[in-house]
Scaffold this motif. Structure first.
Motif, mmCIF file in Angstrom:
data_model
loop_
_atom_site.group_PDB
_atom_site.id
_atom_site.type_symbol
_atom_site.label_atom_id
_atom_site.label_comp_id
_atom_site.label_asym_id
_atom_site.label_seq_id
_atom_site.Cartn_x
_atom_site.Cartn_y
_atom_site.Cartn_z
ATOM 1 N N ASP A 482 0.858 -1.191 0.000
ATOM 2 C CA ASP A 482 0.000 0.000 0.000
ATOM 3 C C ASP A 482 0.888 1.232 0.000
ATOM 4 O O ASP A 482 1.273 1.736 1.063
ATOM 5 C CB ASP A 482 -0.902 -0.026 1.239
ATOM 6 N N PRO A 483 1.258 1.727 -1.174
ATOM 7 C CA PRO A 483 2.181 2.873 -1.217
ATOM 8 C C PRO A 483 1.650 4.113 -0.503
ATOM 9 O O PRO A 483 2.445 4.956 -0.076
ATOM 10 C CB PRO A 483 2.330 3.134 -2.728
ATOM 11 N N LYS A 484 0.353 4.229 -0.332
ATOM 12 C CA LYS A 484 -0.208 5.403 0.334
ATOM 13 C C LYS A 484 -0.073 5.357 1.851
ATOM 14 O O LYS A 484 -0.296 6.354 2.527
ATOM 15 C CB LYS A 484 -1.681 5.556 -0.041
ATOM 16 N N GLY A 485 0.268 4.199 2.422
ATOM 17 C CA GLY A 485 0.577 4.121 3.841
ATOM 18 C C GLY A 485 -0.593 3.962 4.780
ATOM 19 O O GLY A 485 -0.421 4.088 5.997
ATOM 20 N N THR A 559 -0.733 6.666 -7.475
ATOM 21 C CA THR A 559 -1.997 5.953 -7.289
ATOM 22 C C THR A 559 -2.887 6.776 -6.378
ATOM 23 O O THR A 559 -2.403 7.509 -5.507
ATOM 24 C CB THR A 559 -1.763 4.578 -6.645
ATOM 25 N N PRO A 560 -4.197 6.681 -6.553
ATOM 26 C CA PRO A 560 -5.101 7.434 -5.669
ATOM 27 C C PRO A 560 -5.106 6.851 -4.267
ATOM 28 O O PRO A 560 -4.632 5.735 -4.025
ATOM 29 C CB PRO A 560 -6.468 7.257 -6.354
ATOM 30 N N ASP A 561 -5.643 7.601 -3.332
ATOM 31 C CA ASP A 561 -5.753 7.114 -1.963
ATOM 32 C C ASP A 561 -6.661 5.895 -1.913
ATOM 33 O O ASP A 561 -7.644 5.807 -2.651
ATOM 34 C CB ASP A 561 -6.312 8.200 -1.044
ATOM 35 N N PRO A 562 -6.366 4.920 -1.028
ATOM 36 C CA PRO A 562 -7.234 3.739 -0.908
ATOM 37 C C PRO A 562 -8.646 4.125 -0.496
ATOM 38 O O PRO A 562 -8.885 5.194 0.078
ATOM 39 C CB PRO A 562 -6.540 2.909 0.173
ATOM 40 N N ILE A 563 -9.573 3.210 -0.781
ATOM 41 C CA ILE A 563 -10.982 3.498 -0.517
ATOM 42 C C ILE A 563 -11.270 3.575 0.974
ATOM 43 O O ILE A 563 -12.242 4.201 1.409
ATOM 44 C CB ILE A 563 -11.868 2.421 -1.188
ATOM 45 N N ASP A 564 -10.425 2.911 1.793
ATOM 46 C CA ASP A 564 -10.656 2.938 3.235
ATOM 47 C C ASP A 564 -9.913 4.074 3.929
ATOM 48 O O ASP A 564 -9.894 4.141 5.158
ATOM 49 C CB ASP A 564 -10.240 1.608 3.856
ATOM 50 N N ALA A 565 -9.295 4.970 3.157
ATOM 51 C CA ALA A 565 -8.637 6.127 3.758
ATOM 52 C C ALA A 565 -9.676 7.177 4.129
ATOM 53 O O ALA A 565 -10.707 7.330 3.470
ATOM 54 C CB ALA A 565 -7.614 6.718 2.777
ATOM 55 N N GLY A 566 -9.418 7.903 5.195
ATOM 56 C CA GLY A 566 -10.342 8.935 5.650
ATOM 57 C C GLY A 566 -10.370 10.116 4.696
ATOM 58 O O GLY A 566 -9.484 10.290 3.852
ATOM 59 N N PRO A 567 -11.380 10.964 4.827
ATOM 60 C CA PRO A 567 -11.495 12.115 3.902
ATOM 61 C C PRO A 567 -10.353 13.104 4.048
ATOM 62 O O PRO A 567 -9.975 13.764 3.086
ATOM 63 C CB PRO A 567 -12.836 12.739 4.285
ATOM 64 N N ASP A 568 -9.786 13.210 5.249
ATOM 65 C CA ASP A 568 -8.692 14.154 5.471
ATOM 66 C C ASP A 568 -7.344 13.461 5.539
ATOM 67 O O ASP A 568 -6.375 14.012 6.065
ATOM 68 C CB ASP A 568 -8.929 14.930 6.778
#
Length: 915
Positions: A482-485, A559-568
């Motif tokens: 998960d490159p977005k962390g 890549t976009p943020d994962p779907i389970d990432a918070g809005p902020d």
């Protein structure tokens, strides 16, 4: 051919009938309970009396209902007597043959005749007419009830006896053979006698066709409802698991071509709706298991074809088959891909190929048997598209997704070992990344893996270096996943919390940063050399990476943020390994203070190339700023400058011998000792170094004289400064000349002073003189603990021997026992004996500074009860005149020492007085 003999009662009846023949109407068989209701006879007329019509005549006057009823009842009795299934008639080999069945049926019905069936149907037409009514089909209904009775009373018992009461346990084939025999027994009289009579009576084929269809349906329902369900399911399950294992290549890992599954060259293979004819892959004749595979496949298909004919192919049998195939898929994934972690991974491609060409093929063939058991030879062109498309594209895709899901769950169970083996396990991480496509799977990974971490890693048995090494590998693995962390932020929380609670975490991290980067497999877990590697990588990436990662338009891997990432949600700036490790602590001061402590220890131990320390310091200055590490920079400069200053002083004071060391060398080479005593000094800036041990002891007089000369030389070079010797921190190269050997060791000054005290002792009758511990303590003004440690060290080197308790003498020569043990140090004794920390730890410094505040803390806890750290710090700021000058971290270190060795306890996050 083996037949069952009729019961004794039936045999007696046959003998009696042979001597006294009886007509069919005089049969002793009672009228069955299913006989339709009759009308009351006229007064004075005997029930069942004979009329004037001859038996078997159909010319019954329609105006005589009583006679007509009597004749109908006699015909009913004759038909049901002939169609009654004998209790003793049981299936046996060959009973499915029509001639055999006819002979057996006539033999079991010697007093009956099928003529009653035709007579009964003609009488039905006379009574109710040609219309199709329930009254016309009462005989078929009665016969179906008779079949149910016989199957429930005798058929199920026969199944139980064959399957579970024989000496050997039966198989599913035995059960199917019994059911096929019973089916032949039940169907024969219906097809041989009942349907022809109906066909003669009702010229229209619709009636006969509907009766036959309804009878076959009722017979299948009877089998499905009254067979022993649990036993039959168990046998079918065992059979299918055995055969499916062979067909799908489970266990041995071979497919039907005799080899191991391999991934196809291309992953882009089109999928279409498939039927039985779409699987036309040739079967290799070279594989040793081809014949066995084909036989197993044929057995499975034959079983399902038989089950479908018996009415058992749908419902429960399909559920059993689905369960077996479901387990087969899981088993194949586990057995084949559990240890395939190589990169690049071809596991997904290979798994999809197996599902499409092996798993789906068997499913299609079985479904074809279930749906078309009676149409296996029906031409393809005459069948509808729906008949041919047994499996659709959507179903095939779901099976492939299911297999990838099984692989993903397998990788999650292996994730701890995958992290440990990184990066040899990169292929397994690639497989897992394919699986993590939904919030559900990501949540499952987080909960499952955190539970495994708590069980296998976060416990007192794991060292801090091991936990940190696992944490570093964890960051690397989840950065690829998960490159977005988002995942690493959730998974690493318990690890980070546990590391904060470890007392030596900071020290291990600093030692790792200062260690040499390991190459290949040459790793040292105690030094955590991966941190040094990551520190160098982080600096290289920082020089090549744009500051604003979110707006880097040239990043083709974005890549976009994962779907389970918070809005902020925004990824932390400390996303790399070094940043994540350093962010374990709330304040960077903790790490900086420990860095100064560790680098001070390393610089004082011995002289060496400082290139690694300088590089680490420069890299840390990029992260923390130059001002934060000013003290460490001064420490490094002190060591570098003191070398040149030391050479200058020694030359001016005549302390350089002919065997002096070349320029740039500070310490003597222990492998080439000289006979002349030399002295070197490291000159430190007192204000910038950690607090050092200043305890002193008495040095040999020769060394004291050299120190005085060195002081004079220093004052000549630096008139405004004065030297203060820290004798406890020095290093000495000692050469011992004994009768039969020479010992050369690099030791501390206090160890050298102890062995020097044994020089020139007066000899006694028993040999060289000895010294006791108390005498050495008095002579050297040294702490008893240091004296005992030095004596143990020299005893381990076979330079001293303990002649009595606390008394030692020089071991000038070795006897046989000593020679064998020479050079072998006792367990727990290192090259320098017991290693002593040269700089004072943060706890020791805090204890010395805060010793005067302990009465305030004890008084607060005595009067106010247990308190958390923050409350204690707040009250000290108000209670102490001038304020409390220490930070919360320093107070925490001091309170930790008071919990270990002082009057305090720490329970549930609060400090209290020890009871």
């Amino acid at each position: 051919m083996i037949t069952l003999a009729p019961p004794a009662g039936e045999a007696r009846k046959r003998i009696f009938s042979a001597v006294f023949p009886q007509s069919i109407h005089a049969s002793s068989q009672p009228t069955p309970e299913a006989t339709p209701g009759t009308q009351f006879t006229a007064p004075g007329q005997a029930f069942g009396g004979h009329d004037d019509a001859a038996p078997g005549s159909f010319d019954v006057p329609p105006t005589d209902p009583v006679a007509q009823q009597i004749r109908w009842e006699r015909a009913w009795h004759a038909a049901t007597s002939f169609l009654r299934v004998p209790n003793a008639l049981a299936p046996f080999p060959g009973i499915q043959d029509a001639r055999t069945l006819e002979r057996e049926w006539i033999e079991y019905h010697p007093l009956s005749s099928p003529e009653g069936i035709t007579e009964l149907l003609h009488l039905d037409i006379t009574r109710v007419g040609q219309k199709d009514s329930l009254a016309n089909h009462a005989l078929v209904e009665w016969y179906m009830n008779e079949v149910r009775r016989h199957f429930v009373e005798f058929g199920t018992q026969r199944l139980q006896s064959v399957l579970y009461q024989d000496p050997r346990r039966g198989t599913i084939q035995d059960g199917i053979q019994i059911l096929q025999g019973l089916q032949a027994i039940y169907v024969f009289p219906f097809l041989q006698y009942v349907l022809p009579a109906y066909r003669d009576t009702y010229p229209s084929g619709d009636v006969v066709s509907r009766l036959q269809t309804q009878f076959e349906k009722d017979l299948k329902i009877t089998f499905a409802n009254f067979i022993p369900q649990a036993e039959f399911k168990t046998l079918l399950d065992e059979f299918l698991r055995t055969k499916v294992t062979v067909v799908l290549g489970l266990g041995g890992g071979k497919n039907e071509h005799g080899g191991h599954d391999e991934a196809p060259e291309s992953e882009d293979q089109p999928m279409v709706d498939v039927g039985l004819e779409d699987f036309h892959a040739p079967i290799s004749s070279t594989g040793g298991g081809d014949a066995e595979i084909q036989e197993a496949r044929s057995n499975v298909l034959h079983i399902f074809k038989s089950l479908e004919i018996l009415g058992l192919g749908a419902g429960r049998s399909q559920r059993v088959f689905a369960e077996v195939m479901n387990d087969a898929m899981s088993r194949y994934v586990t057995e084949t891909f559990a240890d395939q972690w190589q990169a690049p991974s071809k596991v997904i491609v290979s798994l999809r190929d197996w599902v499409q060409n092996h798993f789906a093929r068997l499913v299609v063939e079985v479904l074809h048997c279930i749906r078309h058991a009676q149409q296996t030879n029906y031409p393809r062109e005459k069948r509808s598209v729906r008949d041919r498309e047994v499996v659709t594209l959507e179903q095939m895709g779901r099976w492939c997704d299911m297999s990838v899901g099984r692989l993903g769950r397998l990788r999650i169970t292996q994730l701890f070992d995958i992290v440990v083996e990184w990066d040899a396990s990169r292929g397994a991480v690639e497989d897992l990344k394919t699986y993590l496509g939904s919030p559900t799977t990501r949540s499952h990974l987080v909960h499952s893996f955190t539970a495994v971490l708590s069980q296998r890693l976060l416990h007192p048995g794991a060292s801090t270096a091991e936990i940190l090494q696992m944490y570093i590998s964890l960051i690397r693995v989840f950065t690829l996943l998960d490159p977005k962390g988002v995942l690493i932020e959730r998974v690493a929380r318990p690890v980070r919390r546990y590391l904060r609670e470890r007392d030596d975490t900071v020290k291990v991290i600093v030692n790792g940063l200062l260690s040499k980067a390991a190459r290949g497999n040459d790793t040292n877990s105690s030094e955590l050399s991966d941190l040094a590697v990551e520190l160098n990588r982080a600096s290289d990436r920082a020089a090549q990476t744009d500051d604003d990662q979110e707006l880097n338009w040239d990043d083709m891997n974005w890549t976009p943020d994962p779907i389970d990432a918070g809005p902020d949600y925004k990824r932390s700036q400390n996303a790399d390994v070094i940043g994540s490790v350093m962010s374990l602590f709330d304040s960077k001061e903790v790490l900086i203070r420990e860095f100064q402590q560790v680098i001070g220890e390393r610089l004082l131990r011995k002289s060496f190339n400082l290139e690694q320390e300088v590089r680490v310091l420069e890299l840390l200055k990029l992260r923390f700023g130059e001002g934060s590490l000013q003290a460490s920079e001064v420490m490094l400069r002190d060591v570098e400058v003191s070398g040149a200053l030391d050479r200058t002083i020694r030359e001016k004071q005549g302390l350089v011998s002919k065997e002096s060391h070349p320029p740039g060398r500070i310490q003597a080479d222990p492998t080439q000792p000289t006979l002349d005593t030399q002295i070197h000094a490291k000159i430190l800036s007192r204000l910038f170094w950690p607090q050092l041990h200043e305890e002193g002891f008495t040095l040999p007089s020769k060394i004291l004289q050299m120190q005085q000369r060195y002081e004079q030389g220093f004052e000549a070079v630096k008139p405004s400064r004065k030297l203060t010797w820290l004798n406890l921190l020095g290093q000495v190269t000692v050469e011992l000349e004994l009768d039969d050997r020479r010992i050369v060791e690099e030791v501390t000054t206090w160890q050298a002073s102890v062995i020097y005290a044994f020089q020139d002792l007066p000899a006694s009758e028993s040999g060289p003189g000895s010294r006791t511990v108390d005498e050495l303590v008095m002579q050297l003004s040294m702490d008893e603990h240091l004296v005992r440690s030095a004596l143990r060290f020299w005893a381990s080197k076979r330079a001293l021997r303990e002649v009595s308790q606390d008394a030692f003498r020089v071991l000038e020569s070795l006897d046989d026992t000593d020679a064998e043990l020479h050079g072998v140090a006792p367990a727990g004794t290192g090259s320098h004996g017991e290693e002593m920390q040269l700089t004072k730890s943060a706890e020791e410094v805090a204890a010395a500074k805060m010793k005067g505040y302990l009465p305030f803390i004890v008084g607060m806890l005595t009067n106010g009860g247990p308190m958390p750290l923050q409350q204690i710090a707040t009250m000290l700021k108000f209670a102490v005149a001038g304020g409390f000058p220490f930070s919360d971290d320093e107070l925490r270190d001091y309170l930790r020492m008071m919990v270990q060795d002082g009057p305090l306890d720490f329970v549930n996050g609060r400090y209290k007085i020890r009871s």
